[in-house]
Motif scaffolding. Structure first.
Motif, mmCIF file in Angstrom:
data_model
loop_
_atom_site.group_PDB
_atom_site.id
_atom_site.type_symbol
_atom_site.label_atom_id
_atom_site.label_comp_id
_atom_site.label_asym_id
_atom_site.label_seq_id
_atom_site.Cartn_x
_atom_site.Cartn_y
_atom_site.Cartn_z
ATOM 1 N N TRP A 1 11.791 -13.144 6.269
ATOM 2 C CA TRP A 1 11.698 -11.717 6.554
ATOM 3 C C TRP A 1 10.576 -11.083 5.734
ATOM 4 O O TRP A 1 9.799 -10.281 6.247
ATOM 5 N N ALA A 2 10.489 -11.430 4.458
ATOM 6 C CA ALA A 2 9.503 -10.814 3.571
ATOM 7 C C ALA A 2 8.078 -11.213 3.938
ATOM 8 O O ALA A 2 7.160 -10.412 3.800
ATOM 9 N N TYR A 3 7.883 -12.430 4.388
ATOM 10 C CA TYR A 3 6.544 -12.903 4.700
ATOM 11 C C TYR A 3 6.196 -12.815 6.182
ATOM 12 O O TYR A 3 5.161 -13.322 6.595
ATOM 13 N N SER B 1 4.742 -11.277 9.572
ATOM 14 C CA SER B 1 3.543 -10.457 9.771
ATOM 15 C C SER B 1 3.897 -9.024 10.162
ATOM 16 O O SER B 1 3.089 -8.108 9.962
ATOM 17 N N ARG C 1 6.015 -7.127 8.701
ATOM 18 C CA ARG C 1 6.348 -6.376 7.496
ATOM 19 C C ARG C 1 5.129 -6.016 6.651
ATOM 20 O O ARG C 1 5.248 -5.303 5.672
ATOM 21 N N GLY C 2 3.969 -6.523 6.987
ATOM 22 C CA GLY C 2 2.775 -6.317 6.174
ATOM 23 C C GLY C 2 2.444 -4.848 5.953
ATOM 24 O O GLY C 2 2.166 -4.421 4.832
ATOM 25 N N ASP D 1 4.459 -2.239 6.176
ATOM 26 C CA ASP D 1 5.511 -1.596 5.377
ATOM 27 C C ASP D 1 5.333 -1.882 3.890
ATOM 28 O O ASP D 1 5.458 -0.989 3.050
ATOM 29 N N PHE D 2 5.035 -3.144 3.566
ATOM 30 C CA PHE D 2 4.854 -3.506 2.166
ATOM 31 C C PHE D 2 3.565 -2.923 1.596
ATOM 32 O O PHE D 2 3.503 -2.587 0.424
ATOM 33 N N GLU D 3 2.534 -2.798 2.417
ATOM 34 C CA GLU D 3 1.282 -2.180 1.966
ATOM 35 C C GLU D 3 1.516 -0.704 1.622
ATOM 36 O O GLU D 3 1.042 -0.210 0.603
ATOM 37 N N ALA E 1 4.400 0.621 0.737
ATOM 38 C CA ALA E 1 5.250 0.651 -0.451
ATOM 39 C C ALA E 1 4.446 0.340 -1.711
ATOM 40 O O ALA E 1 4.718 0.897 -2.778
ATOM 41 N N ALA E 2 3.449 -0.534 -1.594
ATOM 42 C CA ALA E 2 2.627 -0.889 -2.752
ATOM 43 C C ALA E 2 1.771 0.287 -3.201
ATOM 44 O O ALA E 2 1.425 0.405 -4.383
ATOM 45 N N ASN E 3 1.446 1.190 -2.299
ATOM 46 C CA ASN E 3 0.597 2.333 -2.642
ATOM 47 C C ASN E 3 1.388 3.562 -3.073
ATOM 48 O O ASN E 3 0.792 4.582 -3.428
#
Length: 57
Positions: A28-30, A32, A34-35, A37-39, A41-43
């Protein structure tokens, strides 16, 4: 089946279920999809800095 055998079976089943859950979370985390969403969240920590700088001026 004795009680000790049941506990051994339960431990084995719990180990297998835990491993499958771990693999599911990794997939789930890796994935494609989710990319983005995680980008975003990282910002998030940097978005707060912009708001602070504007309010201080």
């Amino acid at each position: 089946m004795d009680l000790e055998g049941m506990f051994l079976d339960a431990r084995s089943l719990f180990t297998v279920l835990s491993f499958l859950t771990f693999i599911g979370i990794v997939l789930w985390a890796y994935s494609s999809r989710r990319g983005a969403d995680f980008e975003a969240a990282a910002n998030l920590p940097f978005a707060d800095e912009k708001d602070i700088q504007v309010s201080e001026k």
